[in-house]
Motif scaffolding. Structure first.
Motif, mmCIF file in Angstrom:
data_model
loop_
_atom_site.group_PDB
_atom_site.id
_atom_site.type_symbol
_atom_site.label_atom_id
_atom_site.label_comp_id
_atom_site.label_asym_id
_atom_site.label_seq_id
_atom_site.Cartn_x
_atom_site.Cartn_y
_atom_site.Cartn_z
ATOM 1 N N THR A 9 -1.830 19.143 -14.777
ATOM 2 C CA THR A 9 -2.786 18.093 -15.154
ATOM 3 C C THR A 9 -3.874 18.655 -16.064
ATOM 4 N N GLY A 30 0.096 21.999 -4.226
ATOM 5 C CA GLY A 30 -0.741 21.377 -5.257
ATOM 6 C C GLY A 30 -1.042 22.267 -6.447
ATOM 7 N N THR A 66 -11.497 10.826 -10.173
ATOM 8 C CA THR A 66 -10.111 10.530 -9.830
ATOM 9 C C THR A 66 -9.698 11.227 -8.551
ATOM 10 N N ASP A 67 -8.770 10.585 -7.849
ATOM 11 C CA ASP A 67 -8.140 11.176 -6.674
ATOM 12 C C ASP A 67 -6.957 10.290 -6.316
ATOM 13 N N GLN A 68 -6.326 10.587 -5.193
ATOM 14 C CA GLN A 68 -5.182 9.807 -4.759
ATOM 15 C C GLN A 68 -5.625 8.441 -4.242
ATOM 16 N N ALA A 69 -4.661 7.523 -4.142
ATOM 17 C CA ALA A 69 -4.947 6.123 -3.830
ATOM 18 C C ALA A 69 -5.785 5.907 -2.571
ATOM 19 N N ALA A 97 -2.700 11.118 -9.349
ATOM 20 C CA ALA A 97 -2.004 12.175 -8.619
ATOM 21 C C ALA A 97 -1.726 13.309 -9.586
ATOM 22 N N TRP A 98 -2.020 14.531 -9.193
ATOM 23 C CA TRP A 98 -1.812 15.677 -10.077
ATOM 24 C C TRP A 98 -0.346 15.777 -10.476
ATOM 25 N N GLY A 148 -9.499 15.471 -8.148
ATOM 26 C CA GLY A 148 -9.669 15.678 -6.715
ATOM 27 C C GLY A 148 -11.066 15.352 -6.258
ATOM 28 N N GLU A 168 -7.228 6.074 -9.855
ATOM 29 C CA GLU A 168 -6.216 6.818 -9.104
ATOM 30 C C GLU A 168 -5.513 7.795 -10.034
#
Length: 261
Positions: free
Chosen positions: A158, A151, A86-89, A119-120, A66, A117
């Protein structure tokens, strides 16, 4: 969007030669929702990271979940860690831009930073550099990551998956360092309780004391915890004491001033 500079450094009796103040440059929005600003909890965690110094971080494999702007992970890379933020696209672009803005200070410390990228709850293999699945992750960094109820379970899934990668019994276990700001709305209190209940099923955790944090970057409504995977034989949630949800941490602190947004 504008570029913001953050000066973070080791302080007081913890100062060591070679661990001078670092200036991290971050592109961010002046206001917005999660992911596009550097929030106060991220400042507290990044300053804690820097306070540990290069002796702790150099060569460690670190993943930030995140990451948003990538600020905390970049701070670890500027201490010599090998970092994946890392995080979403939709946030991949801002993470890559901020990694590029800090190449000089990261390389000077012997660190590296890459944006991926993730996603959890999804498969981890695409987010990890070659060899990490076999060699394991040393540390995970998270800041203000339990924000929405949907989430909670994917995030802990994760963390659990990362803790199961490639570590031998003789190696130190993966450590999680997580910061968050106490929020008092009914929904946020419920999310916080749900997160710690789920985390405690698999991890042992404890709050860091105010003395472990940088005195310039701490406040009563901002917290940092350290977590490690509980032994398989240990009963779920045994040994964990949930933080006082919705109430300030014990101990005096220095105000950070107005919130970013």
């Amino acid at each position: 969007m504008f570029t913001r500079e953050f000066a973070i450094g080791r302080t007081g009796s913890d100062s060591n030669a070679g661990d001078d103040e670092a200036v991290i440059r971050v592109r961010q929005e002046p206001a917005g929702t999660t992911g596009v600003c550097v929030w106060d909890a991220a400042l507290v965690l990044a300053s804690f990271v820097r306070k540990q110094g290069t002796a702790f971080w150099r060569g460690k494999r670190v993943i930030e979940l995140g990451a948003g702007t990538g600020f905390v992970g970049i701070a670890a890379a500027a201490c010599g860690a090998q970092v994946v933020i890392t995080d979403q696209a939709p946030l991949l672009g801002i993470m890559e831009e901020n990694a590029g803005l800090n190449v000089e200070c990261v390389q000077a410390a012997g660190g590296s930073v890459a944006a991926r990228e993730l996603a959890w709850g999804a498969d981890l293999s695409g987010a990890l550099p070659a060899g990490w699945s076999a060699g394991g992750v040393d540390c995970v960094l998270l800041s203000d990551c339990f924000y929405y109820p949907e989430g909670v379970v994917p995030l802990v899934k994760t963390l659990l998956g990362l803790s199961e990668l490639g570590k031998s019994a003789s190696e130190p276990p993966m450590q999680v360092f997580q910061s968050w700001e106490t929020r008092t709305s009914e929904q946020k209190v419920c999310v916080e309780k749900a997160y710690f209940a789920e985390l405690g099923r698999f991890f042992s955790y404890s709050l860091l004391s105010p003395d472990e944090l940088d005195p310039l970057f701490r406040a009563d409504d901002l917290h940092v915890l350290r977590a490690v995977r509980s032994p398989p034989s240990q009963s779920q949630a045994v040994g964990n004491q949930s933080p006082a949800v919705g109430s300030p941490r014990v101990g005096s602190a220095v105000s950070l001033g107005p919130r970013v947004n």
